[in-house]
Design a protein around this motif. Structure first.
Motif, mmCIF file in Angstrom:
data_model
loop_
_atom_site.group_PDB
_atom_site.id
_atom_site.type_symbol
_atom_site.label_atom_id
_atom_site.label_comp_id
_atom_site.label_asym_id
_atom_site.label_seq_id
_atom_site.Cartn_x
_atom_site.Cartn_y
_atom_site.Cartn_z
ATOM 1 N N CYS A 193 39.556 25.439 29.131
ATOM 2 C CA CYS A 193 40.792 26.205 29.006
ATOM 3 C C CYS A 193 40.622 27.638 29.497
ATOM 4 N N THR A 194 39.562 28.288 29.034
ATOM 5 C CA THR A 194 39.482 29.736 29.266
ATOM 6 C C THR A 194 39.080 30.079 30.690
ATOM 7 N N VAL A 195 38.689 29.099 31.469
ATOM 8 C CA VAL A 195 38.377 29.426 32.857
ATOM 9 C C VAL A 195 39.653 29.894 33.554
ATOM 10 N N CYS A 196 40.789 29.364 33.149
ATOM 11 C CA CYS A 196 42.058 29.834 33.712
ATOM 12 C C CYS A 196 42.699 30.900 32.822
ATOM 13 N N ALA A 243 50.784 34.208 29.798
ATOM 14 C CA ALA A 243 51.069 32.978 30.543
ATOM 15 C C ALA A 243 51.727 33.263 31.891
ATOM 16 N N LYS A 244 52.538 34.325 31.933
ATOM 17 C CA LYS A 244 53.250 34.566 33.192
ATOM 18 C C LYS A 244 52.315 35.013 34.310
ATOM 19 N N TYR A 245 51.092 35.418 33.956
ATOM 20 C CA TYR A 245 50.147 35.788 35.015
ATOM 21 C C TYR A 245 49.013 34.777 35.146
ATOM 22 N N ALA A 246 49.130 33.658 34.454
ATOM 23 C CA ALA A 246 48.014 32.711 34.425
ATOM 24 C C ALA A 246 47.674 32.189 35.813
ATOM 25 N N GLU A 247 48.669 32.188 36.701
ATOM 26 C CA GLU A 247 48.401 31.678 38.052
ATOM 27 C C GLU A 247 47.330 32.484 38.768
ATOM 28 N N ALA A 248 47.085 33.682 38.281
ATOM 29 C CA ALA A 248 46.042 34.502 38.910
ATOM 30 C C ALA A 248 44.727 33.736 38.967
ATOM 31 N N SER A 249 44.476 32.930 37.947
ATOM 32 C CA SER A 249 43.189 32.243 37.889
ATOM 33 C C SER A 249 43.052 31.148 38.932
ATOM 34 N N CYS A 250 44.158 30.702 39.497
ATOM 35 C CA CYS A 250 44.067 29.668 40.531
ATOM 36 C C CYS A 250 43.126 30.122 41.639
ATOM 37 N N ALA A 251 43.192 31.451 41.924
ATOM 38 C CA ALA A 251 42.435 31.965 43.063
ATOM 39 C C ALA A 251 40.931 31.861 42.848
ATOM 40 N N LYS A 252 40.511 31.697 41.603
ATOM 41 C CA LYS A 252 39.071 31.562 41.372
ATOM 42 C C LYS A 252 38.506 30.416 42.199
ATOM 43 N N ILE A 292 46.753 40.824 41.737
ATOM 44 C CA ILE A 292 45.622 41.733 41.488
ATOM 45 C C ILE A 292 44.715 41.139 40.411
ATOM 46 N N LEU A 293 45.316 40.440 39.451
ATOM 47 C CA LEU A 293 44.494 39.828 38.403
ATOM 48 C C LEU A 293 43.676 38.662 38.949
ATOM 49 N N SER A 294 44.074 38.190 40.117
ATOM 50 C CA SER A 294 43.316 37.081 40.697
ATOM 51 C C SER A 294 42.076 37.578 41.432
ATOM 52 N N ARG A 295 41.998 38.869 41.655
ATOM 53 C CA ARG A 295 40.830 39.415 42.376
ATOM 54 C C ARG A 295 39.709 39.647 41.391
ATOM 55 N N VAL A 296 38.970 38.611 41.062
ATOM 56 C CA VAL A 296 37.910 38.759 40.059
ATOM 57 C C VAL A 296 36.565 38.393 40.669
ATOM 58 N N LYS A 297 35.530 38.847 39.990
ATOM 59 C CA LYS A 297 34.185 38.424 40.377
ATOM 60 C C LYS A 297 34.151 36.925 40.232
ATOM 61 N N ASN A 298 33.753 36.278 41.284
ATOM 62 C CA ASN A 298 33.866 34.831 41.239
ATOM 63 C C ASN A 298 32.542 34.190 40.904
ATOM 64 N N ASP A 299 32.484 33.584 39.746
ATOM 65 C CA ASP A 299 31.218 32.978 39.352
ATOM 66 C C ASP A 299 31.377 31.472 39.140
ATOM 67 N N ILE A 300 32.415 30.928 39.730
ATOM 68 C CA ILE A 300 32.636 29.493 39.583
ATOM 69 C C ILE A 300 31.711 28.748 40.547
ATOM 70 N N SER A 301 31.124 27.688 40.049
ATOM 71 C CA SER A 301 30.239 26.892 40.886
ATOM 72 C C SER A 301 31.026 26.260 42.022
ATOM 73 N N ASP A 302 30.383 26.125 43.187
ATOM 74 C CA ASP A 302 31.064 25.530 44.332
ATOM 75 C C ASP A 302 31.514 24.104 44.044
ATOM 76 N N LEU A 303 30.838 23.477 43.086
ATOM 77 C CA LEU A 303 31.218 22.112 42.724
ATOM 78 C C LEU A 303 32.639 22.040 42.208
ATOM 79 N N ARG A 304 33.087 23.126 41.617
ATOM 80 C CA ARG A 304 34.399 23.119 40.976
ATOM 81 C C ARG A 304 35.491 23.699 41.865
ATOM 82 N N LYS A 305 35.086 24.350 42.939
ATOM 83 C CA LYS A 305 36.089 25.004 43.778
ATOM 84 C C LYS A 305 36.745 24.011 44.725
#
Lengths: 1064, 370
Positions: free
Chosen positions: A383-386, A431-440, A791-804
């Motif tokens: 859940c919290t990844v997004c 919730a209205k900005y949750a889409e920012a996490s899609c960019a991860k 702007i909230l989607s511009r985060v340090k990206n630490d997601i494994s390539d397996l999940r991207k």
């Protein structure tokens, strides 16, 4: 404590005993408190609530399932079972005997098996001993003796095995005997079970959560609940996604489902608007609860029989989920006061329930998230990844939930004692900005399906040129600068005063220009700053006019006709990118608004620009509409006639040498010693100094972030890098003196900043060079919201390539193509990719069946498929749906590079973009990618001549040429038959892919919803309007479509009808 | 009303600035001994303590003070303040009482009932046990009511501001403002421990053993109170309540604004001497440059003790001479070295406030600063 007077005692012992008792009691109480404090956690009550609701829900569903069982059939089955059971009773003796036999036999078998297995184990040991002994045996006699002895043992095991097998067989027979006796009974039971399969399944599920002393009290009791409590924290460990705790990363663990128990359960889906549950069972349970709440009230409020009657009514209500108790009360309670009271009471009950069930709601998009069939199953993504927030926590407050708005914040504060979180760097995204996490995971995509806000945010950033001043990986140095090149500026705008006025406040001349405002803002409008700014802008103007290339516009030898220019301007396609707000023509905002353009540009320059935009600015997005000299002259005559009302260019302020020197001292003071600077400035004359001021100002304000300027070819972005802004910690942001005015959150800081970029200078005492420089764009509220998402989607990206989202060649092609399509504004005319085609808003069809232009201001939520009626579609730029399957790549390639006439009835034209081979390929690959394939091998189709002959007949019968042209000749627009609304079929041979023709004929609506093309072939009913007698091809629909295909493929021509004014 | 409370807050903020705060604490330290017989009377003492408590309650109405005082970490420090005040009074009260009794020729408080002996069990162990149980219960309640002050995960990129030592070291941290880290962090703490260990060997005065007294040990008591209450307790309080972001000073009712700029215009003695006074450049060689500071330090630590002893500065000279004779030369010089080292802190503080002195001796070439 009590001291005594007795010489041998310091304290009075009974008093100490008393205090000891007190202390023991106090310790006891505190210990109990401690245990209770540890035990009494809010999530346990949440789970109890959910169990209750879930129980009721399953009960209801079970009842529904029970009702669905066919009564008669069921009764029959029951009767059969009864009979079978009676039979069993009759045969009781035999069965009993058989049972005893079975039991005895199984005991015997048990013993036999044991004997055998023990002996076998023994033998293994003996075998080992034998092998050991054989090694040391000296004589053959000795060997033989040993082997003989072993053989005896071996035999014994075999014997025991035989006995065991024999007994096993006997047991089988005994079992079979019993089974035979019970067979009828069993079969009847199985049939009955099958009939009520669902009910049994519900029973099983209900058993698990049924109220039960052992589960509910014993296992969950304080201190005993360490063993195996039934209420427990539900934790998910997410593979390959890690939390960064600064000094260590740990696997993500989400405990959200401890309370959000219905989150992945379809039964708990809710309506987005009302927030009510959608599934019948859940809604009914909800109503049940409301009724339970109300029972007492009704008994109290209504007297005697009335109450009894009312309750009976309500109970029947439970069977009718479509009714609400409010509706019942409206009808049945006559006393208005009573009814009002009840309504109030009901509202309270609903509010309480809402609070109680708020956390049980399912995710609003279960097709996309959480469920195992969705692309983002909860097991893999958590859940919290997004959503961010603290997934470890199970108390409402400690999760760092973030409310949507102030209203929700207030409600939470009341319901859950919520407060603004501290001590956690990544609070939940509203919730209205949750889409920012899609960019991860989806950052490689220009457009993420389903993430509208994020997509819009990204587009806005690309269009507004944020990346010019702020480095953003993936945009900066990848996209073209958003502004026009200024290296030939003086030839475009000769008037320096105009240039000054424009730079000073661009929105003054053109209110909706993209160019932001730098000057005369909150922090620099004080007179001393303003006069310095004026000198800077003077410098900029001087610099631009000094450092420029020459450009000679194409000579304009006629004056042009403004009337026909106006018509042409409106129809030929200019308005697909530009708007003309003064004439209420404002559908597009890709290019600048051209209202009042005559007050800015010369006719000659406009003429030359339209004829060949790339001649002035090689990187321009403006395409050539292949305007003839006359056409261009007409349009330029129209445009030059558009003067801005009440517009007088003010003279720019005079040069102030003292101020300019001050500016230079500020700019150079840090890099030169005082005397050096004096010498340097002394060596410059006033004009040179002004140029120097301009150069410094251009560098300072980052003009080169959006414009190509000579001398600034290598200038880098001047602002804060935004690539990982979303990960920036709150304490790195300067809120200036804004303590009470805005909440101290990153989101609030950002929104305030983009709304008023100079706000954080408010209340500060600053020197001129230290003032904030970010210009004001004038974003509106919606824009700020989508920008926030971005702007909230511009985060340090630490997601494994397996999940991207993996970047395969198709995806890469789509992204490259989309970026291009966006920059060149293909979407302005064409609808594809779920967007665009807005130009159609200007068009209607008149009585003569011709396209007619009308002014339009656009639509807020334009959807081509919904808003453009079929008839209009024949007169506006075509939809590009299924394009990747439709056209032959070779044809499209040459078409893109040099468009030919395809639809002479259109008044607008497909422009020439001047694509090179690579660019044309990018577009083709994008269309292929959108359809989910790469180009693959290109093979040419070999049509069947005989089939084509039949096709010809079908072509005639179908009157295809009523809507389609079918000609090699040049057809001027006036001569196009009024009925023609579709492309020239002569081109199909080269243009269309063979298999697509068949698909199109089979079902045009499935490819282009709302298409004008009739559905001639009804394959489902094996019926065709073209061949009612089913004489041709034995009535085979597919053959018929293939015949048409082959006809088109054979009868084609590569030439389209052309003309000087080629509508394409 | 509000205006009055604002004025009061402003006055307290002013008083709590390091200079007046420290000076007041020093004055109190000596006044409390000089006028011991006056203020220890329970009525006066409890009125004062009550006033102090009321002031505390009043302070809690201020949101800034409230947020500091109610932080889980800081509650023990506040409690410590009240306890220090109470136990100081208790000692003083008994001392004054004993002094009075001695003057009247009566036996000391501690001597009463001296001849009676009772058994350890139950008379000692039982009450200890009961008190132990109450303390356990108290700790349980405390741990329930006041949550562990856990914060966000530690990050090297975002350290807390202010970064504070554990509360019992805040006095040491305050010293860092005035001394080189090597002095404040290594030398001074070592000397504190050595000095505390040395007390039984240095102090061979039998007076006050087993009973409270003020008059007989006024110097020892003042000296202890100064070292413990002023230089330790008061500095812990100052560090807790009045040191905010960037270790800047904030009054107890001030908002801890991160943007407050610290003024760092401190000068070394060499700069004060050569640049400010003689208006010339600094000598190149460190020895020449720091000669004055070194000389002053040597004089302070090694010449002053002898001067105290040899030169009769009125009564003080006599006092030190008497001390040397009673203690013997080795004890005396050891004591006076420790004493002067301790006093260097207030001296340095005063010099910082008055002439912005940074270091008396600053030899960055050898990482040596005093």
């Amino acid at each position: 404590m009590a001291r005594t007077n007795r010489p041998d005692e310091a304290y009075h012992i009974p008093t100490l005993n008393f205090w000891f008792a007190i202390s023991a009691i106090v310790l006891m109480i505190t210990s109990v408190w401690m245990v209770w404090f540890d035990y009494d956690r809010s999530w346990k009550n949440v789970q109890r609530d959910f169990q209750r609701i879930e129980r009721d829900r399953l009960e209801y569903e079970k009842a529904q399932a029970q009702e669905e069982i066919k009564k008669e059939e069921f009764a029959k089955l029951e009767a059969t079972l009864e009979k079978a059971e009676a039979n069993v009773v009759a045969q009781q003796e035999d069965i009993e005997a058989s049972r005893i036999e079975l039991k005895t036999q199984s005991d015997v078998l048990y013993l036999a098996k044991q004997n055998y297995q023990f002996k076998k184990a023994d033998l293994a040991d003996k075998r080992y001993a034998l092998e050991h002994d054989l090694e040391y045996a000296k004589t053959p006699v000795e060997v033989k003796k040993l082997k003989d002895a072993f053989a005896v043992e071996d035999q014994a095991v075999l014997d025991l095995e035989k006995i065991f097998k024999l007994e096993e067989e006997k047991l089988y027979f005994a079992q079979t005997k019993l089974d035979k006796l019970l067979a009828a009974n069993k079969a009847a039971q199985a049939a009955l079970d099958a009939a009520q399969k669902e009910v049994i399944a519900y029973n099983k599920r209900l058993d698990k959560i049924a109220p039960n002393f052992f589960n509910d009290v014993f296992r969950d009791a304080p201190l005993l609940d360490f063993m195996a409590p039934s209420l427990r924290i539900k934790q998910r460990v997410i593979p390959d996604i890690r939390d960064d705790y600064n000094f260590a990363t740990v696997q993500k663990e989400d405990r959200c489902e401890t309370c959000h128990l219905g989150i992945a359960n379809k039964s708990y889906e809710t309506d987005a608007q009302t927030g009510r549950f959608l599934s019948e069972s859940t809604r009914v349970v909800f109503e049940h609860e409301v009724i339970d709440y109300t029972k007492d009230f009704i008994e109290e409020a209504l007297s005697g029989d009335d109450a009894k009657y009312a309750l009976e009514e309500i109970v029947t209500l439970q069977e009718k989920p479509e009714l609400s108790i409010e509706a019942w009360a409206e009808e049945n309670i006559e006393d208005e006061g009573r009814r009002g009271e009840l309504m109030e009471y009901l509202a309270d009950a609903r509010e309480d329930l809402r609070k109680e069930t708020a956390q049980f709601k399912a995710h609003p998009n279960l097709d996309l998230f959480l469920t195992s069939k969705s692309p983002h199953p909860v097991e893999t993504y958590g859940c919290t990844v997004c959503h961010e927030g603290r997934g470890h926590a199970v108390d409402f407050d400690r999760v760092y939930h973030t409310p949507e708005n102030a209203e929700e914040a207030a409600r939470w504060a009341e319901d859950y004692n919520w407060h603004v979180p501290h001590y956690w760097d990544w609070p939940q995204l509203p919730a209205k900005y949750a889409e920012a996490s899609c960019a991860k995971c989806h950052d490689a995509q220009v457009k993420v399906a389903g993430a509208e806000k994020y997509n819009k945010g990204r587009e806005l950033v690309e269009n507004s040129g944020c990346f010019g001043c702020h480095k953003i990986d993936g945009l900066t140095n990848v996209l073209r600068k958003v502004g026009p090149g200024l290296d030939k500026y003086p030839s475009k705008v000769a008037d320096k005063d105009f240039a000054f006025a424009w730079i000073w406040n661009p929105k003054h001349f053109r209110p909706d220009t993209k160019m932001p405002q730098f000057f005369d803002l909150e922090n620099n409008s004080a007179p001393e700053f303003k006069s310095l700014n004026e000198q800077e802008v003077r410098g900029i103007v001087a610099y631009l006019y000094k450092n420029s290339d020459s450009y000679t516009p194409e000579a304009l030898n006629m004056s042009g006709n403004p009337q026909s220019g106006k018509q042409l301007f409106e129809e030929v396609g200019c308005l697909a990118c530009h708007s003309m707000n003064d004439a209420k023509q404002s559908v597009a905002d890709h290019g600048p608004d051209l209202s009042g353009i005559g007050s800015k540009l010369s006719q000659e320059w406009m003429y030359s620009w339209m004829r060949n935009p790339k001649g002035y600015f090689a990187k321009t997005h403006m395409p050539s509409l292949r305007l003839s000299k006359n056409e261009a002259a007409d349009i330029s005559a129209y445009l030059i006639s558009l003067k801005k009302k009440d517009w007088n260019v003010a003279k720019m302020p005079t040069r102030d040498e003292a101020l300019q020197e001050e500016l230079l001292r500020i700019a150079l003071g840090n890099s030169m010693r005082r005397t050096e600077l004096n010498d340097y400035l002394g060596g410059l004359d006033a004009e040179e100094r002004e140029l120097q001021v301009g150069e410094k100002a251009i560098g300072k304000y980052g003009c080169a972030g959006c414009h190509d300027i000579k001398g600034f070819e290598n200038a880098g972005p001047i602002g804060t890098e935004l690539t990982t802004w979303g990960s920036k910690l709150l304490n790195k942001l300067d809120f200036a003196m804004m303590h009470g005015e805005i909440p101290h959150t990153k989101i609030a800081w950002f929104q305030e900043k983009v709304d008023d970029p100079r706000v954080y200078d408010r209340g500060k005492v600053k020197a001129f060079p230290d003032l904030l420089k970010m210009p004001r764009f004038g974003f509106n509220e919606d824009e700020i919201e989508v920008l926030t998402t971005y702007i909230l989607s511009r985060v340090k990206n630490d997601i494994s390539d397996l999940r991207k989202r993996a970047v395969d060649p198709e995806l890469a092609a789509i992204q490259e193509g989309r970026t291009m399509a966006r920059q060149l504004n293909c979407y302005g005319c064409h609808y594809f990719d779920d967007e665009g085609g807005d130009f159609a808003l200007y068009w209607t069809v008149n009585d003569q069946g011709q396209g007619e232009f009308t002014s339009s201001s656009g639509r807020a939520h334009f959807d081509y498929l919904e808003h453009v009626p079929g008839p209009t579609r024949g007169h506006v730029p075509p939809l590009l749906l299924d394009q990747g399957n439709k056209t032959e790549p070779q044809w499209l390639f040459s078409f893109l590079k040099d468009p030919i006439m395809l639809r002479p009835q259109l008044k607008m034209r497909m422009p020439t973009f001047g694509f090179d081979d690579a660019e044309a390929n990018t577009v083709i690959k994008m269309f292929a990618g959108i359809e989910g394939h790469d180009l693959g091998e290109i093979s040419s189709y070999q049509p069947d001549v005989s089939l084509a002959l039949t096709g010809h007949e079908l072509f005639q019968r179908g009157k295809c040429t009523q809507c389609h042209l079918f000609t090699d000749k040049v057809v001027s627009q006036e001569n196009v038959p009024k009925t023609v609304v579709a492309p020239n079929l002569k081109l199909s041979a080269q243009r269309l892919q063979a298999q697509w023709i068949v698909r199109w004929l089979e079902d045009p609506q499935s490819i282009m919803p709302g298409a004008n093309m009739p559905n001639y072939f009804d394959t489902e009913n094996n019926f065709t309007v073209l061949d009612q007698d089913a004489k041709l091809l034995g009535g085979d629909m597919h053959k018929g479509m293939q015949a048409l295909r082959d006809y088109l493929k054979l009868s084609g021509s590569s030439k389209g009808g052309g003309g000087e004014r080629a509508g394409l | 009303m509000e205006a009055a409370s604002d004025t009061l807050k402003m006055i307290i903020n002013k008083i709590c600035e390091p200079e007046p705060f420290f000076i007041l604490m020093v004055l109190w330290c000596f006044a409390s001994v000089i006028w011991a017989d006056k203020w220890v009377k329970p009525k006066i003492a409890f009125t004062m303590m009550g006033a102090f408590f009321l002031l505390y309650l009043f302070s809690l109405t201020d949101s800034n003070f409230y947020s500091i005082a109610t932080k889980g970490d800081n509650i023990p420090i506040i409690a410590m303040l009240f306890m220090s005040v109470y136990f100081t009074w208790l000692g003083f009260w008994r001392g004054v009482e004993n002094d009075k009794r001695k003057a009247e020729g009566r036996p000391m408080i501690e001597e009463e009932g001296k001849e009676v002996k009772v058994l350890v069990w139950p008379h000692l162990i039982y009450i200890e046990f009961i008190v132990g149980i109450f303390c356990t219960a108290l700790l349980v309640v405390w741990s329930i009511v006041i949550m562990a002050p856990l914060e966000e995960p530690a990050s090297s990129a975002a350290t807390p501001n202010p970064s504070k030592a554990p509360w019992y070291f805040l006095g040491l941290q305050e010293m860092l403002v005035y001394f080189d880290p090597w002095m404040a962090g290594v030398v001074a703490p070592s000397l504190i421990i050595v000095g505390l260990m040395a007390i039984p060997y240095l102090d061979k005065n039998p007076k006050g053993n087993g009973y409270y007294t003020i008059k007989e040990r006024w110097f020892a008591i003042s000296f202890f109170n100064f070292g413990y209450l002023v230089l330790w307790m008061a500095l812990i309080f100052l560090g807790t309540v009045m040191r905010g972001p960037n270790w800047n000073f904030f009054g107890p009712f001030d908002y801890w604004d991160v943007h407050k700029q610290p003024v760092l215009n401190n000068l070394n003695l060499s700069e004060l001497f050569f640049i400010k006074t003689l208006d010339m450049g600094l000598p190149e060689h460190w020895l020449k440059r720091e000669a004055l500071g070194i000389a002053l330090t040597v004089i302070y630590l090694f010449v002053l003790p002898v001067l105290f002893d040899k030169v009769p500065f009125f009564k003080i000279g006599e006092f030190f001479k008497k001390m040397r004779i009673e203690m013997g030369a080795v004890r005396y010089y050891t004591f006076i070295f420790l004493f002067l080292t301790m006093m260097s802190l207030p001296i340095k503080m005063v010099l910082r406030w008055t002439v912005n002195l940074k270091y008396v001796v600053a030899i960055p070439e050898y990482f040596f600063n005093i």
